[in-house]
Design an enzyme around this catalytic site. Structure first.
Site, short mmCIF file in Angstrom:
data_model
loop_
_atom_site.label_atom_id
_atom_site.label_comp_id
_atom_site.label_asym_id
_atom_site.label_seq_id
_atom_site.Cartn_x
_atom_site.Cartn_y
_atom_site.Cartn_z
CD GLU A 113 -1.65 -2.49 1.22
OE1 GLU A 113 -2.43 -3.37 0.83
OE2 GLU A 113 -0.53 -2.78 1.71
CG ASP A 127 -1.38 13.91 -15.61
OD1 ASP A 127 -1.30 13.86 -16.85
OD2 ASP A 127 -2.39 14.31 -15.01
#
Length: 158
Positions: A113, A127
């Site tokens: 995780e 991005d």
């Protein structure tokens, strides 16, 4: 030591953790985004065209950690009690160091995780900044420490 996700027939399988003790488990993972000075300046000054880069990457990293079992086939779905994403900006190296800390009380560790959280945060940083610097690189993605369970506390020695 045998691989835990491979059964006696050599087939992939999900590990049965039902007999493991519930303990507080925590893991910290890190990764580095190297980017141009111009892109880093936009992140620092919150002037990137797509908005608040660090805020969006923080939320994305938290979401990524929470979605780990949906992305990694043999991971157990976990009820995380805490996910922290933090960024350290190193202007001298033109880098953003990203760390993800995951915590829960459970029967299995949270390393995957934490690693997923770091990766999703890094991908989001990429991005948000790619229009300014498409040559960015992500590197040094690794677990720094973990604790809980029968193995206790482990930390990377470097």
């Amino acid at each position: 030591m045998a691989l835990s996700h491979v059964n006696q027939h050599g087939e992939a399988n999900m590990v049965d953790v039902s007999d493991k003790a519930v303990t507080t488990r925590e893991a910290v993972a890190e990764g580095i985004l190297s980017l141009s000075a111009e892109a880093l300046e936009q992140v620092q000054n919150n002037t990137a065209a797509k908005g608040d880069v660090l805020a969006v990457a923080r939320i994305a990293g938290i979401q990524g950690a929470k979605q780990c079992a949906n992305l990694i086939p043999l991971c157990h779905p976990l009820a995380l009690s805490k996910v922290d994403i933090e960024f350290t900006i190193d202007t001298a190296k033109s880098q953003i160091i990203t760390r993800c800390r995951c915590k829960l009380n459970g029967q299995t560790g949270v390393e995957m995780e934490a690693l997923t959280g770091v990766n999703v945060a890094l991908l989001t940083l990429f991005d948000m900044c790619k229009a300014v610097d498409p040559a960015m690189t992500m590197s040094h993605i690794r677990v720094l420490q973990k604790q809980g369970g029968k193995t206790g506390h482990w930390h990377r020695n470097e």
